[in-house]
Design a protein around this motif. Structure first.
Motif, PDB file in Angstrom:
ATOM      1  N   ILE A   1      -7.262   6.095   3.041  1.00  0.00           N
ATOM      2  CA  ILE A   1      -8.102   5.004   3.949  1.00  0.00           C
ATOM      3  C   ILE A   1      -8.188   5.324   5.440  1.00  0.00           C
ATOM      4  CG2 ILE A   1      -7.902   2.757   4.824  1.00  0.00           C
ATOM      5  CD1 ILE A   1      -6.842   1.945   2.085  1.00  0.00           C
TER       6      ILE A   1
ATOM      7  N   ASN B   1      -3.170  -3.463  -7.109  1.00  0.00           N
ATOM      8  CA  ASN B   1      -1.924  -2.839  -7.435  1.00  0.00           C
ATOM      9  C   ASN B   1      -0.825  -3.200  -7.031  1.00  0.00           C
ATOM     10  OD1 ASN B   1      -3.208  -0.816  -8.883  1.00  0.00           O
ATOM     11  ND2 ASN B   1      -3.425   0.596  -7.316  1.00  0.00           N
TER      12      ASN B   1
ATOM     13  N   LYS C   1      -0.004   7.255  -0.198  1.00  0.00           N
ATOM     14  CA  LYS C   1      -0.960   8.045  -0.598  1.00  0.00           C
ATOM     15  C   LYS C   1      -2.306   7.301  -0.260  1.00  0.00           C
ATOM     16  CE  LYS C   1      -2.937  10.409  -4.475  1.00  0.00           C
ATOM     17  NZ  LYS C   1      -2.890  10.631  -5.932  1.00  0.00           N
ATOM     18  N   GLU C   2      -2.288   5.987  -0.578  1.00  0.00           N
ATOM     19  CA  GLU C   2      -3.441   5.023  -0.299  1.00  0.00           C
ATOM     20  C   GLU C   2      -3.705   4.912   1.216  1.00  0.00           C
ATOM     21  OE1 GLU C   2      -3.215   1.879  -4.033  1.00  0.00           O
ATOM     22  OE2 GLU C   2      -1.765   2.050  -2.476  1.00  0.00           O
ATOM     23  N   GLN C   3      -2.667   4.805   1.804  1.00  0.00           N
ATOM     24  CA  GLN C   3      -2.900   4.873   3.289  1.00  0.00           C
ATOM     25  C   GLN C   3      -3.590   5.840   3.964  1.00  0.00           C
ATOM     26  OE1 GLN C   3       0.628   4.361   5.769  1.00  0.00           O
ATOM     27  NE2 GLN C   3      -0.287   3.026   6.940  1.00  0.00           N
TER      28      GLN C   3
ATOM     29  N   ASN D   1      -8.501  -2.472  -4.397  1.00  0.00           N
ATOM     30  CA  ASN D   1      -7.548  -1.644  -5.396  1.00  0.00           C
ATOM     31  C   ASN D   1      -6.065  -1.667  -4.955  1.00  0.00           C
ATOM     32  OD1 ASN D   1      -9.815  -1.264  -7.062  1.00  0.00           O
ATOM     33  ND2 ASN D   1     -10.402   0.761  -6.215  1.00  0.00           N
ATOM     34  N   SER D   2      -5.782  -1.257  -3.910  1.00  0.00           N
ATOM     35  CA  SER D   2      -4.454  -1.395  -3.373  1.00  0.00           C
ATOM     36  C   SER D   2      -3.744  -2.664  -3.681  1.00  0.00           C
ATOM     37  CB  SER D   2      -4.168  -0.767  -1.799  1.00  0.00           C
ATOM     38  OG  SER D   2      -3.020  -0.902  -1.411  1.00  0.00           O
TER      39      SER D   2
ATOM     40  N   MET E   1       0.849  -1.363   0.181  1.00  0.00           N
ATOM     41  CA  MET E   1       0.054   0.145   0.090  1.00  0.00           C
ATOM     42  C   MET E   1       0.952   1.419  -0.001  1.00  0.00           C
ATOM     43  SD  MET E   1      -2.910   1.152   3.208  1.00  0.00           S
ATOM     44  CE  MET E   1      -3.407  -0.569   2.953  1.00  0.00           C
ATOM     45  N   THR E   2       0.483   2.157  -0.987  1.00  0.00           N
ATOM     46  CA  THR E   2       1.308   3.499  -0.804  1.00  0.00           C
ATOM     47  C   THR E   2       0.867   4.379   0.179  1.00  0.00           C
ATOM     48  OG1 THR E   2      -0.321   4.621  -2.234  1.00  0.00           O
ATOM     49  CG2 THR E   2       1.485   3.250  -3.506  1.00  0.00           C
TER      50      THR E   2
ATOM     51  N   MET F   1     -11.328   0.432  -1.659  1.00  0.00           N
ATOM     52  CA  MET F   1      -9.853   0.972  -1.693  1.00  0.00           C
ATOM     53  C   MET F   1      -8.951  -0.074  -1.313  1.00  0.00           C
ATOM     54  SD  MET F   1     -11.224   4.603   0.063  1.00  0.00           S
ATOM     55  CE  MET F   1      -9.417   5.465  -0.075  1.00  0.00           C
TER      56      MET F   1
END
Length: 89
Positions: free
Chosen positions: A9, A60, A4-6, A56-57, A1-2, A53
């Motif tokens: 969330i 990826n 930005k994603e973290q 998706n993470s 998980m990046t 989300m």
């Protein structure tokens, strides 16, 4: 998980926490059940979106892993396992 994603969330989870606190207040103040149910449905949808989300993470991550290692089978297995977890929601 990046990162930005973290952050995205965590931000959504904080909003959900606020919504739940609002529902608790509505119940303690005797708000109409219909209004409480509307808010509960909003929380359910928000939680579902967090699950999307996360899915998706993970997808990826699987793609990145395959690109780096070249091991498509491991990436497919990780992806399938993730879909199994998500389908239980």
């Amino acid at each position: 998980m990046t990162e930005k994603e973290q952050r995205a969330i965590i931000s959504r989870l904080h909003r959900i926490s606020g919504q739940v606190a609002g529902i608790e207040k509505m119940v303690s103040e005797g708000a109409p059940e219909e209004e409480i149910i509307i808010q509960i449905n909003a929380v359910k949808q928000a939680a579902h979106r967090v699950g999307q989300m996360l899915l998706n993470s993970k997808v990826n991550d699987c793609i990145r892993s395959v690109a780096q290692s070249g091991d498509a089978e491991a990436g497919i297995e990780a992806y399938q396992k993730t879909l199994e977890f998500y389908s239980r929601m």
